[in-house]
Write an enzyme that holds these catalytic residues in place. Structure first.
Site, PDB file in Angstrom:
ATOM      1  N   ASP A  21     -13.071  -8.680 -66.089  1.00  0.00           N
ATOM      2  CA  ASP A  21     -13.407  -7.295 -66.449  1.00  0.00           C
ATOM      3  C   ASP A  21     -14.258  -7.241 -67.722  1.00  0.00           C
ATOM      4  O   ASP A  21     -14.159  -8.111 -68.582  1.00  0.00           O
ATOM      5  CB  ASP A  21     -12.103  -6.501 -66.643  1.00  0.00           C
ATOM      6  N   ASN A  69     -13.224  -0.203 -56.243  1.00  0.00           N
ATOM      7  CA  ASN A  69     -14.602  -0.333 -56.727  1.00  0.00           C
ATOM      8  C   ASN A  69     -15.628   0.249 -55.741  1.00  0.00           C
ATOM      9  O   ASN A  69     -16.763   0.534 -56.122  1.00  0.00           O
ATOM     10  CB  ASN A  69     -14.951  -1.798 -57.043  1.00  0.00           C
TER      11      ASN A  69
HETATM   12  C1  IPE Z   1     -10.566  -4.414 -61.807  1.00  0.00           C
HETATM   13  O1  IPE Z   1     -11.476  -3.948 -62.745  1.00  0.00           O
HETATM   14  C2  IPE Z   1     -11.271  -4.939 -60.608  1.00  0.00           C
HETATM   15  C3  IPE Z   1     -12.072  -6.142 -60.823  1.00  0.00           C
HETATM   16  C4  IPE Z   1     -12.148  -6.840 -61.914  1.00  0.00           C
HETATM   17  C5  IPE Z   1     -12.808  -6.593 -59.679  1.00  0.00           C
HETATM   18  P1  IPE Z   1     -11.840  -2.400 -62.853  1.00  0.00           P
HETATM   19  O2  IPE Z   1     -12.765  -2.273 -64.000  1.00  0.00           O
HETATM   20  O3  IPE Z   1     -12.309  -1.886 -61.560  1.00  0.00           O
HETATM   21  O4  IPE Z   1     -10.414  -1.767 -63.177  1.00  0.00           O
HETATM   22  P2  IPE Z   1     -10.034  -0.400 -63.877  1.00  0.00           P
HETATM   23  O5  IPE Z   1     -10.725   0.682 -63.129  1.00  0.00           O
HETATM   24  O6  IPE Z   1     -10.492  -0.473 -65.291  1.00  0.00           O
HETATM   25  O7  IPE Z   1      -8.544  -0.341 -63.793  1.00  0.00           O
HETATM   26  C1  IPE Z   2     -15.803  -6.023 -63.911  1.00  0.00           C
HETATM   27  O1  IPE Z   2     -16.537  -5.378 -64.892  1.00  0.00           O
HETATM   28  C2  IPE Z   2     -16.586  -6.212 -62.629  1.00  0.00           C
HETATM   29  C3  IPE Z   2     -16.146  -5.361 -61.521  1.00  0.00           C
HETATM   30  C4  IPE Z   2     -15.126  -4.566 -61.543  1.00  0.00           C
HETATM   31  C5  IPE Z   2     -16.911  -5.447 -60.294  1.00  0.00           C
HETATM   32  P1  IPE Z   2     -16.692  -3.799 -64.952  1.00  0.00           P
HETATM   33  O2  IPE Z   2     -17.870  -3.412 -64.152  1.00  0.00           O
HETATM   34  O3  IPE Z   2     -15.431  -3.137 -64.581  1.00  0.00           O
HETATM   35  O4  IPE Z   2     -16.996  -3.571 -66.494  1.00  0.00           O
HETATM   36  P2  IPE Z   2     -16.394  -2.463 -67.440  1.00  0.00           P
HETATM   37  O5  IPE Z   2     -14.909  -2.531 -67.323  1.00  0.00           O
HETATM   38  O6  IPE Z   2     -16.946  -1.150 -66.978  1.00  0.00           O
HETATM   39  O7  IPE Z   2     -16.860  -2.839 -68.808  1.00  0.00           O
HETATM   40 MG    MG Z   3     -13.786  -2.594 -65.626  1.00  0.00          MG
END
Ligand code: IPE
Ligand code: IPE
Ligand code: MG
Length: 250
Positions: A21, A69
């Site tokens: 993340d 997602n």
């Molecule tokens: C969790 O991250 C899913 C992945 C890392 C693929 P998100 O960024 O989607 O999670 P939330 O929304 O902050 O809980």
């Molecule tokens: C994790 O990074 C990747 C996916 C969930 C696909 P994020 O895209 O959630 O990045 P942040 O949390 O918005 O910084």
């Molecule tokens: Mg995230």
């Protein structure tokens, strides 16, 4: 001394799971588009997979894309899917060089055909590799997985192939997408968020949780070793008391 030298290679977790993340925030900090963060995260995936394989971790599960997602803006979803295809293609060599077998868990029927085809291809090409299994969680969520497992069990009961009294934890585990994979002993989440976000809820019942503020594109080998070092200094009691775990403690 680096964390790599401090970790005990004889007491490694067999299975590490990672919630990757922080890509979006990493890009934003640099005044770039979110997709630049995702692209930069590929380096961290490579580093983590190589490091795990090198030291002797047997299973690595990476949360790459959750069911939730799909609700992101279409532009970001499309960019993530094409990055997935591109990276699988480009990193097949990394997987072969490191003797890593690729697998995928999740509702793969939701992926577009091009994505599924590339995934299938990389899975097939690497299927003979034995040093480590890399499980990509794609279009995955634990509640989806648990619901699917429940449906399969209900169908077996309905068909008369399973008696309700024979439903136990072992059977339930065998209905999950992670069947034949041991539960992760260590779960790492980057980016400072202290939550699970629908990842492996059944399997992490007794996992050690490790949260780091490092954003995923910055995650490197040494961060992984640090997480393993911390894991090795925790006492896993599984409901027992210290004296039972380590009889020398009075
Ligand atoms: C969790 O991250 C899913 C992945 C890392 C693929 P998100 O960024 O989607 O999670 P939330 O929304 O902050 O809980
Ligand atoms: C994790 O990074 C990747 C996916 C969930 C696909 P994020 O895209 O959630 O990045 P942040 O949390 O918005 O910084
Ligand atoms: Mg995230």
């Amino acid at each position: 001394m680096s964390f790599k030298e401090k970790i005990d290679l004889k007491r490694l977790p067999l299975h590490i799971a990672v919630i990757m993340d922080g890509n979006g925030r990493w890009a934003k900090q640099r005044g770039k588009l979110r997709v630049f963060g995702h692209e930069s995260g590929v380096i961290a995936v490579r580093e983590t997979a190589e490091a795990c394989a090198e030291i002797g971790v047997k299973f690595l599960t990476l949360y790459a894309f959750s069911t939730e997602n799909w609700n992101r803006p279409k532009k970001e979803v499309d960019a993530l899917m094409s990055l997935l295809v591109k990276s699988l293609n480009k990193e097949t060599k990394t997987l072969m060089d490191n003797d890593i077998r690729l697998r995928a868990i999740g509702d793969l029927s939701q992926l577009d055909p091009q994505c599924r085809q590339q995934l299938q291809e990389t899975i097939e090409v690497t299927s003979g590799n034995r040093r480590m299994d890399l499980n990509l969680a794609l279009s995955y969520s634990a509640r989806w997985e648990i619901t699917e497992a429940t449906r399969k069990i209900a169908e077996l009961v309905k068909a008369g192939e399973l008696l309700p009294e024979n439903i136990n934890q072992e059977l339930f585990s065998s209905m999950l997408t992670t069947k034949n994979i041991p539960d992760p002993e260590l779960l790492i989440r980057t980016s400072g968020e202290n939550r699970i976000s629908n990842f492996l809820l059944w399997q992490i019942a007794y996992s050690e949780l490790y949260f780091t503020p490092v954003l995923w594109p910055d995650f490197r080998r040494e961060h992984l070793y640090e997480a393993i070092y911390e894991f090795q200094h925790r006492e896993r009691r599984f409901g027992k008391i210290s004296e039972q775990i380590n009889p020398r403690i009075k």
